[in-house]
Design a protein around this motif. Structure first.
Motif, short mmCIF file in Angstrom:
data_model
loop_
_atom_site.label_atom_id
_atom_site.label_comp_id
_atom_site.label_asym_id
_atom_site.label_seq_id
_atom_site.Cartn_x
_atom_site.Cartn_y
_atom_site.Cartn_z
N ASP A 37 0.82 -1.21 0.00
CA ASP A 37 0.00 0.00 0.00
C ASP A 37 0.85 1.26 0.00
O ASP A 37 1.97 1.28 0.44
N GLN B 97 -7.45 1.57 10.62
CA GLN B 97 -6.42 0.61 10.27
C GLN B 97 -5.04 1.26 10.39
O GLN B 97 -4.91 2.46 10.51
N LEU C 286 -2.03 -2.22 5.07
CA LEU C 286 -2.93 -3.33 5.39
C LEU C 286 -2.23 -4.68 5.30
O LEU C 286 -2.57 -5.61 6.03
N GLN D 5 -0.98 -6.09 8.45
CA GLN D 5 -1.99 -6.30 9.49
C GLN D 5 -2.50 -7.74 9.43
O GLN D 5 -2.48 -8.38 8.37
N ALA E 149 -7.07 -9.01 3.18
CA ALA E 149 -7.51 -7.77 2.55
C ALA E 149 -7.08 -7.75 1.09
O ALA E 149 -5.99 -8.20 0.74
N GLU F 31 -10.74 -0.88 -0.52
CA GLU F 31 -10.20 -1.94 0.33
C GLU F 31 -11.33 -2.90 0.69
O GLU F 31 -12.39 -2.48 1.13
N LEU G 234 -11.87 -5.88 3.22
CA LEU G 234 -11.38 -6.64 4.37
C LEU G 234 -12.35 -7.77 4.64
O LEU G 234 -13.54 -7.54 4.87
#
Length: 754
Positions: free
Chosen positions: A39, A48, A52, A55, A59, A138, A140
């Motif tokens: 990203d 967030q 991402l 994380q 996603a 995005e 998720l």
């Protein structure tokens, strides 16, 4: 094969993002951001982290270039390109059904949340709208209920639109395609000062339609959609940011091109509809007006950031249906709904980069909705659905002279809710531990008024008919309160910033509701009962349905090899669902549909996405999702569906695509971009018995595109091979219907950036 660190410092990322927009270069021409990518700095994300892919979440990120090249103007255009993400395009823009990992909903509460510029869209009926000038989308997957609350047990879609502080210029789009479809969009982005930017966007789309109504000889799925957005952003260079977005849209469409798939229907000795025909004698349409204003105020201090997201949303829509979907005059429905919604979300979070990170939040909403839903029984409906059911004894003969029987229902549906939530993040060497919890309270109420009047005659043992009148006029109220505790936990081992493995456990929650579409059936039963017995009808407990709950267990990871040439994500999951909400059609000649709760279901599956970029001129993407979603315990009193597959959720989703960029060598012509791809889904079961299904199908897309800094010209095709497939199946008064998928289409799109 050895995979090594693809180190991309945040400063370099920020510089790349700034360089991309400097000088007014169109955001659709940067050389990054496809379905899977490292990203850019997500300065617009509030809940967030910065990246991402670092994380513990599955996603998919679709950047501005992919949005433009793939003509992604609505959530349904993401269907199948994101693993285990299926959005069937049927009915009208009101339906907005989304299925993720075997979870989904056709009516009422959604299984996935939608946020546009951090503002939540609470009404599922408004999900299918134009995503004009979206810079990033995005998706998720998996429960996001701890941070986002109700109706996000399947995930969250975050849409971020282009910033006037990051891009200045004029953007124009014109498109024409099959089905007499055309689209226009114009937007202007400019700075009033170095710290104040403003953007104005307007759009209009028109579709002539693809499906013919045999009864009228006209297209039934025509559409007109127009709207605009006014976005203002201000920064004071001392950490304070204020963003406000005002948007509106006006929609008018036909829709509901449902084809009859049973044996031919004969009425009065004549065939009125055959298998495969779309034939309605009464109009079907949907109109909608929406207004939304979202205000985000954010302050970044040295050690923390605080954000306030305030929104007001207004929706006014009307659905008109020939609800038997045949040329016979059974009955029609007119459902008019109006809703006002206010939301407030306050978020405190620590700055990134610290060993211990935290987030505290408080959320509240209030919704005030009204709905009028009169059903008008016509002559055939009176004869077949009322009189034939009443005339079961030769000694008692019921007759009725009226050609129309109206059943009136109006509803008032206020609801409100509040939540407190927290998340803690610990970094211990290569390990990152996250734990969160949310306390959510909701109060929902239904006030309803039902009314019906009917004059008929009764002849006993061949005697003279005696006139009788039935009057039903009832007012009542139902209310429910829900208090939910929604925890989550994850542990992630980071090999570096872009390669990691994680495990997560999270609880999901989908709100309960009321079966307003069953009220016409209940009124109909009350009339038949009083005709037969003369005593009041004791209505069954069909008015409401319970919330749905899930526990999601997931193992996943993100990886990057060969200095970023190969990037990907994967996840395997097990979801245990209690009281899963299912849309069902009652047995027999029922006219409505209702939501019910299955006892217990489970969903197991896996998903993976891969991006391969061997050269800067060639990009290859692939995404695959597998879901095995079954009933563990569900018996409707007639049949036990244990171990059967859950309807409407596809077992497989798959997509693959390639884009090859070839310089033309002509300065004014730019580059030639050749694209080809395939999107697949199936098998999709249509009923709980698993007796009907749509087999696995594949749709091929292709385009030839000339891409320049200041313009692009795109010649494209969808479903190039003309695949025949169904996207929806249902029953109405015992008859079966499907909606076909769109046929082969072609188009040409011109984008100009000044």
């Amino acid at each position: 094969m050895h995979c090594k660190l693809t180190a991309i410092p945040l400063l370099l990322l920020a510089s790349a993002a700034a360089g991309r927009t400097a000088g007014g270069k169109a955001p659709g021409t940067e050389a990054a951001d496809t379905v899977i990518v490292v990203d850019k700095v997500q300065v617009t994300a509030i809940k967030q982290g910065l990246v991402l892919r670092s994380q513990p979440v599955a996603a998919s990120i679709v950047g501005s270039r992919a949005i433009e090249r793939r003509h992604i103007g609505a959530l349904k255009n993401l269907s199948q390109t994101v693993p285990n993400f299926h959005v069937p395009d049927y009915g009208s823009r009101m339906t907005s059904s989304i299925y993720v990992r075997g979870l989904g909903a056709r009516i009422d509460q959604p299984v996935i949340g939608l946020n546009i510029d951090n503002v939540p869209v609470l009404n599922k009926d408004n999900f299918d709208t134009e995503l004009a000038d979206a810079e990033r989308i995005e998706v998720l997957r998996g429960p996001q209920s701890t941070l986002y609350g109700r109706n996000t047990m399947g995930g969250v879609v975050n849409v971020y639109t282009l910033s006037p502080l990051a891009y200045q210029g004029v953007r124009l789009t014109a498109e024409y395609g099959s089905g007499d479809s055309y689209r226009f969009r114009a937007s202007s982005y400019y700075k009033l000062s170095p710290d104040l930017g403003m953007a104005v966007t307007g759009y209009y789309t028109h579709t002539g339609g693809f499906f013919d109504n045999q009864y009228t000889g006209e297209k039934c799925d025509w559409e007109r959609l127009g709207g605009g957005r006014w976005k203002t952003q201000w920064r004071n260079r001392r950490g304070l940011r204020i963003d406000n977005t005002l948007s509106f849209s006006v929609l008018d469409q036909g829709g509901y091109p449902y084809a009859y798939v049973g044996e031919e229907i004969v009425h009065d000795g004549q065939t009125v509809i055959r298998k495969g025909e779309i034939s309605c004698n009464d109009p079907c349409s949907y109109r909608r007006t929406t207004i939304s204003d979202g205000l985000t105020v954010r302050y970044d201090a040295e050690k923390f950031a605080v954000s306030s997201i305030t929104s007001y949303q207004y929706s006014d829509d009307e659905m008109i249906l020939d609800q038997d979907f045949t040329p016979l005059s059974y009955f029609t429905l007119k459902q008019a709904r109006r809703e006002h919604t206010v939301t407030e979300d306050v978020v405190f979070r620590s700055r990134d980069g610290r060993r211990y990170g935290w987030l505290f939040g408080a959320f509240g909403f209030y919704r005030r909705g009204t709905m009028d839903a009169p059903v008008h029984f016509k002559r055939t409906g009176i004869e077949k659905l009322i009189l034939e059911n009443a005339n079961i004894s030769p000694d008692l003969v019921y007759t009725m002279d009226a050609d129309e029987l109206p059943l009136y229902s109006d509803f008032r549906m206020p609801s409100y809710g509040a939540a407190l939530y927290h998340e803690s993040r610990f970094t211990l060497g290569h390990w990152r531990i996250t734990a969160g919890i949310r306390a959510d309270y909701e109060r929902t109420r239904l006030r309803y008024h039902s009314k019906a009047g009917m004059d008929y005659s009764l002849s006993v043992n061949g005697g003279a008919p005696a006139p009788i009148r039935i009057d039903i006029d009832e007012t009542n109220e139902i209310a429910h309160s829900y208090t939910e505790i929604l925890p989550k936990f994850s542990a992630m081992y980071c090999f570096d910033e872009v390669r990691n493995l994680y495990i997560s456990i999270a609880r999901g929650y989908k709100a309960g509701g009321f079966n307003t579409q069953m009220f016409s059936d209940i009124l109909q039963e009350k009339i038949k009962w009083q005709m037969a017995s003369g005593i009041p009808y004791d209505e069954p407990d069909l008015m409401s349905y319970k919330p749905e709950y899930s526990w999601n267990y997931e193992l996943g990871g993100h990886f990057s090899c060969l200095d970023g040439v190969v990037r990907g994500d994967f996840a395997v999951f097990w979801i245990d669902v209690r009281d899963q909400q299912l849309t069902v059609f009652p047995e027999g000649t029922a006219t409505g549909r209702m939501m019910t709760n299955a006892g217990r279901t489970r969903s197991a599956g896996a998903e993976a996405a891969l991006q391969f970029t061997p050269w800067r001129s060639l990009e290859i993407n692939a995404a695959y999702g597998y879901t095995d979603a079954r009933f563990v315990r569900y018996d409707n009193g007639i049949e036990d569906f244990k171990d059967n597959r859950i309807p409407y959720a596809p077992q497989h989703t798959f997509s693959a695509g390639a884009a090859w960029t070839v310089p033309t060598g002509v300065a004014w012509l730019g580059d030639l971009v050749l694209q080809a791809g395939i999107r697949c889904a199936g098998r999709i079961w249509w009923n709980e018995e698993n007796s009907l299904s749509q087999p696995f199908y594949a749709l091929t897309d292709a385009s030839v595109r000339f891409e320049h800094k200041h313009y692009s010209l795109d010649i494209w095709s969808r479903n190039l091979t003309g695949t025949n497939y169904n996207v929806f199946y249902f029953k109405s008064i015992g008859n079966e219907f499907v909606q076909r998928g769109r046929p082969r289409t072609f188009g040409i799109t011109l984008n100009i950036n000044i």
